[in-house]
Scaffold this motif. Structure first.
Motif, PDB file in Angstrom:
ATOM      1  N   THR A  90    -136.932 -55.957 -50.302  1.00 23.19           N
ATOM      2  CA  THR A  90    -135.230 -56.642 -50.321  1.00 23.19           C
ATOM      3  C   THR A  90    -135.055 -57.602 -49.032  1.00 23.19           C
ATOM      4  O   THR A  90    -135.934 -57.619 -48.216  1.00 23.19           O
ATOM      5  CB  THR A  90    -134.513 -55.472 -50.066  1.00 23.19           C
ATOM      6  N   ILE A  91    -134.147 -58.351 -49.475  1.00 21.28           N
ATOM      7  CA  ILE A  91    -133.857 -59.296 -48.525  1.00 21.28           C
ATOM      8  C   ILE A  91    -133.206 -58.532 -47.289  1.00 21.28           C
ATOM      9  O   ILE A  91    -133.107 -59.024 -45.981  1.00 21.28           O
ATOM     10  CB  ILE A  91    -132.851 -60.384 -48.988  1.00 21.28           C
ATOM     11  N   GLU A  92    -132.514 -57.410 -47.543  1.00 16.25           N
ATOM     12  CA  GLU A  92    -132.098 -56.665 -46.148  1.00 16.25           C
ATOM     13  C   GLU A  92    -133.174 -56.408 -45.357  1.00 16.25           C
ATOM     14  O   GLU A  92    -132.976 -56.330 -44.107  1.00 16.25           O
ATOM     15  CB  GLU A  92    -131.126 -55.562 -46.688  1.00 16.25           C
ATOM     16  N   GLN A  93    -134.191 -55.642 -45.899  1.00 16.90           N
ATOM     17  CA  GLN A  93    -135.234 -55.370 -45.109  1.00 16.90           C
ATOM     18  C   GLN A  93    -135.949 -56.630 -44.448  1.00 16.90           C
ATOM     19  O   GLN A  93    -136.183 -56.365 -43.232  1.00 16.90           O
ATOM     20  CB  GLN A  93    -136.408 -54.674 -45.882  1.00 16.90           C
ATOM     21  N   MET A  94    -136.020 -57.664 -44.890  1.00 14.09           N
ATOM     22  CA  MET A  94    -136.496 -58.774 -43.999  1.00 14.09           C
ATOM     23  C   MET A  94    -135.535 -59.163 -43.106  1.00 14.09           C
ATOM     24  O   MET A  94    -135.989 -59.671 -42.029  1.00 14.09           O
ATOM     25  CB  MET A  94    -136.886 -59.910 -45.126  1.00 14.09           C
ATOM     26  N   ALA A  95    -134.157 -59.244 -43.400  1.00 10.31           N
ATOM     27  CA  ALA A  95    -133.279 -59.394 -42.243  1.00 10.31           C
ATOM     28  C   ALA A  95    -133.426 -58.571 -41.094  1.00 10.31           C
ATOM     29  O   ALA A  95    -133.229 -58.952 -40.009  1.00 10.31           O
ATOM     30  CB  ALA A  95    -131.843 -59.473 -43.003  1.00 10.31           C
ATOM     31  N   ASP A  96    -133.751 -57.209 -41.497  1.00 11.00           N
ATOM     32  CA  ASP A  96    -133.940 -56.232 -40.298  1.00 11.00           C
ATOM     33  C   ASP A  96    -135.182 -56.511 -39.424  1.00 11.00           C
ATOM     34  O   ASP A  96    -135.165 -56.295 -38.239  1.00 11.00           O
ATOM     35  CB  ASP A  96    -133.970 -54.899 -40.886  1.00 11.00           C
ATOM     36  N   ILE A  97    -136.262 -57.265 -40.036  1.00 12.51           N
ATOM     37  CA  ILE A  97    -137.307 -57.585 -39.152  1.00 12.51           C
ATOM     38  C   ILE A  97    -136.751 -58.700 -38.314  1.00 12.51           C
ATOM     39  O   ILE A  97    -137.133 -58.794 -37.118  1.00 12.51           O
ATOM     40  CB  ILE A  97    -138.374 -58.004 -40.217  1.00 12.51           C
ATOM     41  N   ALA A  98    -136.172 -59.628 -38.969  1.00 19.69           N
ATOM     42  CA  ALA A  98    -135.671 -60.742 -38.056  1.00 19.69           C
ATOM     43  C   ALA A  98    -134.793 -60.165 -36.929  1.00 19.69           C
ATOM     44  O   ALA A  98    -134.652 -60.612 -35.603  1.00 19.69           O
ATOM     45  CB  ALA A  98    -135.087 -61.856 -38.755  1.00 19.69           C
ATOM     46  N   LEU A  99    -133.885 -59.182 -37.203  1.00 20.04           N
ATOM     47  CA  LEU A  99    -132.978 -58.456 -36.148  1.00 20.04           C
ATOM     48  C   LEU A  99    -133.905 -57.858 -35.307  1.00 20.04           C
ATOM     49  O   LEU A  99    -133.247 -58.176 -33.887  1.00 20.04           O
ATOM     50  CB  LEU A  99    -132.110 -57.347 -36.860  1.00 20.04           C
ATOM     51  N   ASN A 100    -134.744 -57.492 -35.284  1.00 21.89           N
ATOM     52  CA  ASN A 100    -135.485 -56.850 -34.209  1.00 21.89           C
ATOM     53  C   ASN A 100    -135.920 -58.083 -33.211  1.00 21.89           C
ATOM     54  O   ASN A 100    -135.797 -57.659 -31.967  1.00 21.89           O
ATOM     55  CB  ASN A 100    -136.764 -55.895 -34.533  1.00 21.89           C
ATOM     56  N   SER A 101    -136.402 -58.923 -33.815  1.00 22.01           N
ATOM     57  CA  SER A 101    -136.825 -60.235 -32.959  1.00 22.01           C
ATOM     58  C   SER A 101    -135.587 -60.693 -31.975  1.00 22.01           C
ATOM     59  O   SER A 101    -135.726 -60.803 -30.917  1.00 22.01           O
ATOM     60  CB  SER A 101    -137.526 -61.300 -33.644  1.00 22.01           C
ATOM     61  N   LEU A 111    -135.453 -67.422 -47.208  1.00 24.53           N
ATOM     62  CA  LEU A 111    -135.339 -67.535 -45.800  1.00 24.53           C
ATOM     63  C   LEU A 111    -134.383 -68.357 -45.091  1.00 24.53           C
ATOM     64  O   LEU A 111    -134.368 -69.608 -45.552  1.00 24.53           O
ATOM     65  CB  LEU A 111    -136.833 -68.230 -45.296  1.00 24.53           C
ATOM     66  N   THR A 112    -133.403 -67.697 -44.599  1.00 22.67           N
ATOM     67  CA  THR A 112    -132.331 -68.366 -43.646  1.00 22.67           C
ATOM     68  C   THR A 112    -132.865 -68.982 -42.413  1.00 22.67           C
ATOM     69  O   THR A 112    -134.059 -68.415 -41.905  1.00 22.67           O
ATOM     70  CB  THR A 112    -131.079 -67.507 -43.361  1.00 22.67           C
ATOM     71  N   GLN A 113    -132.239 -69.753 -41.474  1.00 25.68           N
ATOM     72  CA  GLN A 113    -132.799 -70.080 -40.417  1.00 25.68           C
ATOM     73  C   GLN A 113    -133.090 -68.937 -39.454  1.00 25.68           C
ATOM     74  O   GLN A 113    -134.103 -69.086 -38.908  1.00 25.68           O
ATOM     75  CB  GLN A 113    -131.593 -71.172 -39.794  1.00 25.68           C
ATOM     76  N   PRO A 114    -132.319 -68.154 -39.151  1.00 24.41           N
ATOM     77  CA  PRO A 114    -132.749 -66.883 -38.176  1.00 24.41           C
ATOM     78  C   PRO A 114    -133.864 -66.258 -38.589  1.00 24.41           C
ATOM     79  O   PRO A 114    -134.407 -65.225 -38.009  1.00 24.41           O
ATOM     80  CB  PRO A 114    -131.407 -65.991 -38.015  1.00 24.41           C
ATOM     81  N   MET A 115    -134.365 -66.425 -40.098  1.00 22.35           N
ATOM     82  CA  MET A 115    -135.541 -65.500 -40.415  1.00 22.35           C
ATOM     83  C   MET A 115    -136.787 -66.439 -40.344  1.00 22.35           C
ATOM     84  O   MET A 115    -137.735 -66.144 -40.835  1.00 22.35           O
ATOM     85  CB  MET A 115    -135.466 -65.092 -41.796  1.00 22.35           C
ATOM     86  N   CYS A 116    -136.721 -67.662 -39.576  1.00 26.03           N
ATOM     87  CA  CYS A 116    -137.871 -68.732 -39.254  1.00 26.03           C
ATOM     88  C   CYS A 116    -138.145 -68.601 -38.039  1.00 26.03           C
ATOM     89  O   CYS A 116    -137.200 -68.569 -37.091  1.00 26.03           O
ATOM     90  CB  CYS A 116    -137.388 -70.038 -39.997  1.00 26.03           C
ATOM     91  N   GLY A 122    -139.216 -60.993 -28.553  1.00 25.95           N
ATOM     92  CA  GLY A 122    -138.149 -61.961 -29.343  1.00 25.95           C
ATOM     93  C   GLY A 122    -139.111 -62.530 -30.278  1.00 25.95           C
ATOM     94  O   GLY A 122    -138.631 -63.231 -31.251  1.00 25.95           O
ATOM     95  N   GLY A 123    -140.544 -62.583 -29.933  1.00 26.36           N
ATOM     96  CA  GLY A 123    -141.439 -63.135 -31.010  1.00 26.36           C
ATOM     97  C   GLY A 123    -141.477 -64.518 -31.514  1.00 26.36           C
ATOM     98  O   GLY A 123    -140.750 -65.364 -30.675  1.00 26.36           O
ATOM     99  N   ASN A 124    -141.867 -64.939 -32.400  1.00 27.73           N
ATOM    100  CA  ASN A 124    -141.883 -66.290 -32.901  1.00 27.73           C
ATOM    101  C   ASN A 124    -140.431 -66.909 -33.248  1.00 27.73           C
ATOM    102  O   ASN A 124    -140.060 -68.017 -33.081  1.00 27.73           O
ATOM    103  CB  ASN A 124    -142.666 -66.712 -34.221  1.00 27.73           C
ATOM    104  N   MET A 125    -139.647 -65.875 -33.687  1.00 31.95           N
ATOM    105  CA  MET A 125    -138.336 -66.139 -34.243  1.00 31.95           C
ATOM    106  C   MET A 125    -137.348 -66.392 -33.105  1.00 31.95           C
ATOM    107  O   MET A 125    -136.271 -66.957 -33.309  1.00 31.95           O
ATOM    108  CB  MET A 125    -137.869 -65.141 -35.258  1.00 31.95           C
ATOM    109  N   ALA A 126    -137.809 -65.890 -32.046  1.00 33.09           N
ATOM    110  CA  ALA A 126    -136.416 -65.933 -30.848  1.00 33.09           C
ATOM    111  C   ALA A 126    -136.857 -66.378 -29.470  1.00 33.09           C
ATOM    112  O   ALA A 126    -136.391 -66.471 -28.375  1.00 33.09           O
ATOM    113  CB  ALA A 126    -135.700 -64.737 -30.868  1.00 33.09           C
ATOM    114  N   TYR A 127    -138.277 -65.652 -29.106  1.00 32.00           N
ATOM    115  CA  TYR A 127    -139.079 -65.948 -28.034  1.00 32.00           C
ATOM    116  C   TYR A 127    -139.476 -67.387 -27.799  1.00 32.00           C
ATOM    117  O   TYR A 127    -139.021 -68.078 -27.117  1.00 32.00           O
ATOM    118  CB  TYR A 127    -139.991 -64.751 -27.488  1.00 32.00           C
ATOM    119  N   SER A 128    -140.616 -67.746 -28.461  1.00 31.15           N
ATOM    120  CA  SER A 128    -141.303 -69.024 -28.343  1.00 31.15           C
ATOM    121  C   SER A 128    -142.103 -68.976 -29.601  1.00 31.15           C
ATOM    122  O   SER A 128    -142.848 -68.307 -30.231  1.00 31.15           O
ATOM    123  CB  SER A 128    -142.014 -69.039 -27.212  1.00 31.15           C
TER     124      SER A 128
END
Lengths: 393, 134
Positions: free
Chosen positions: A153-164, A197-202, A319-325
């Motif tokens: 689900t899209i919510e599951q993917m959002a939670d992956i991004a949220l962790n980062s 994919l929204t911007q915070p998921m990239c 923070g990974g690729n989505m939020a660290y670097s």
């Protein structure tokens, strides 16, 4: 590398990761190498192996092995072109074979000057360029297929991004540190890039460099920090990203990846950290399935909980690729974060982090409790897979 | 809808010229291995299944299914007017093909839906192998 503790990562360094740094590739490349060697306590004169992609492109032609030897002013015993987990595994093999003694693995990228979108994933190729293909669109295609095949689900993917994003919010070194906080809702409602994919998921787009130093157990005895042993791993190249049509073919390499754990004598359940390659929000889900931490189709339920700092296999603590670097070649960062976590040198907002004292309160802390056995991935995308198994005594 | 006259258009090579010549006539052709019979995409000098140098160009059905797709809202270049649909199509003959889906309502898009080639002319020389829902 089949469970042996004879090859170690002894030095790591990352420069400041930032957007539009104004710095040259060469300057960041230099800083990362000198920083990692200083971290190791090894003088640059001992470096006789060099593994890196052909960046920085100092003379416009790329730095090939000849140019590298010229730059260091003396011969290099061994050079090759790759990065991240695959480079660490290769360095281990080279050292064990006696071809080199101290191998450095620098990776520098300055891509944010070119704009907000990575350009290297849009090759000048007659069968892709006209389609409007670009990185998030390619991975959006894969994410939708995974949703279709497995009910992810899209919510599951959002939670992956949220962790980062939550981890980056307590990592002062993260590019997104200090920016507006993210929640599942802000991620789901973020600017749509290539649906789903929204911007915070990239991945983000920024500049920076990193370097890893690998050497033998014997040389590691005199280094500044306790060694982080490279006890196993696996790699496979499956195809040509960005040139060919995106698909979920990476799941086809599962058996080979799982065999890497068997060779090292490591059970998946015994692994603490799994630094996966969170290039897009669906990535860790597919990667956990590919590495054998769960079955194909189970990742959507399993991974969002597993990768939290207090989960069974924490990931993206930096923070990974989505939020660290994402500096164009961010593979080294997965190794570096594992090393820092295992050394207990993790900068966050805990008052005692410099002394290795952490609160494990997620609003200020991103430290994993006492990791001893970890997996460092990257690249791990649709077409190129590599991971190391790293251990401390 | 993308204005294909304005996007970076293909520059055919010696290897791909027959493909573009056929496309210009509204025909979709693929390389097929002369040794093992496997179709391949994108064009390659050697067979990607058996490395044979022997191949012929053969007209294919132009039919397939929508392996997956994305509706792109942030384009790499202004010439790609958003939203547009980038897709992987699985051809009846086997290969996966990256393409754009045109002439199709976005709400009707679905993974595994049947699709067919629907060429879009960019200029006198280039006729692009876009697809649409069947």
């Amino acid at each position: 590398m089949n469970g042996d503790r004879d090859i170690a990562i002894v030095g790591v360094h990352a420069t400041r990761q930032q957007r539009k740094s104004g710095r040259t590739l060469v300057s960041m490349w230099r800083e990362s190498i000198l920083g990692a060697l200083d971290d190791a306590g090894i003088p640059i004169e001992e470096v006789d192996g060099y593994i890196s992609y052909m960046f920085p492109a100092g003379n416009g032609m790329g730095w090939d092995d000849g140019a590298i030897a010229e730059q260091f002013g003396r011969p290099m015993a061994f050079t090759a072109q790759t990065s991240g987990a695959k480079a660490v595994l290769l360095a281990g093999s080279v050292i064990r074979a006696g071809l080199a003694k101290v191998v450095i693995i620098p990776a520098a990228g300055a891509q944010s000057l070119a704009g907000d979108m990575a350009t290297y994933t849009r090759p000048t190729f007659e069968f892709t360029e006209w389609t409007g293909s670009m990185t998030p669109a390619q991975y959006g295609i894969m994410a939708r297929r995974h949703m279709h095949d497995y009910g992810t689900t899209i919510e599951q993917m959002a939670d992956i991004a949220l962790n980062s994003h939550l981890n980056a919010a307590v990592n002062p070194q993260a590019v997104r540190y200090g920016q507006e906080p993210q929640t599942r809702e802000t991620i789901l409602n973020g600017r749509m890039i290539a649906d789903p994919l929204t911007q915070p998921m990239c991945s983000i787009v920024n500049d920076g460099a990193s370097c890893i130093v690998v050497t033998s157990a014997e040389r590691a005895k005199d280094c500044r920090h306790d060694p982080v042993w490279v006890i196993g791993g696996a790699c496979e190249t499956h195809g040509n990203s960005y040139f060919e049509a995106p698909s979920l073919r990476m799941l086809g390499t599962r058996d080979l990846m799982i065999d890497g754990f068997r060779r090292a004598g490591v059970r998946h359940d015994d692994v603490d950290i799994v630094m996966c390659y969170d290039h897009f929000a669906h990535g860790p889900i597919v990667q956990f399935e590919t590495l054998g931490f769960c079955e194909p189709g189970e990742g959507g339920d399993y991974v969002p909980q597993a990768i939290r700092p207090d989960g069974v296999h924490p990931s993206s603590m930096d923070g990974g690729n989505m939020a660290y670097s994402h500096n164009m070649i961010p593979y080294n960062f997965k190794q570096i974060e594992v090393v820092k976590q295992m050394r207990n040198v993790v900068e966050d907002l805990c008052p005692g982090w410099r002394e290795g004292v952490h609160t494990y309160d997620r609003s200020i802390c991103r430290k994993v409790r006492d990791p001893k056995l970890s997996v460092g991935c990257g690249p791990l995308t649709d077409a190129r897979h590599a991971f190391t198994i790293l251990a401390k005594d | 809808m993308t204005d294909f006259a304005q996007v970076p258009l293909p520059r055919p090579t010696a290897l791909s010229q027959p493909f573009w010549d056929a496309a210009n006539e509204g025909r979709l052709i693929l390389q097929r291995c002369g040794a093992c019979g496997v179709y391949r995409w994108t064009p390659q000098i050697l067979c990607t299944a058996c490395l044979s140098e022997e191949f012929s160009w053969e007209e294919v059905s132009g039919r397939g299914t929508l392996y997956s797709y994305t509706i792109v809202h942030r384009a790499p270049l202004a010439a790609f007017e958003t939203p547009y649909v980038l897709a992987t199509v699985e051809l009846e003959e086997g290969p996966l093909m990256l393409t754009q889906i045109v002439e199709s309502a976005h709400e009707r898009l679905a993974v595994d839906a049947p699709v067919e080639v629907a060429f879009t002319r960019a200029n006198e020389a280039i006729n692009l192998y876009t697809f649409r829902l069947s």
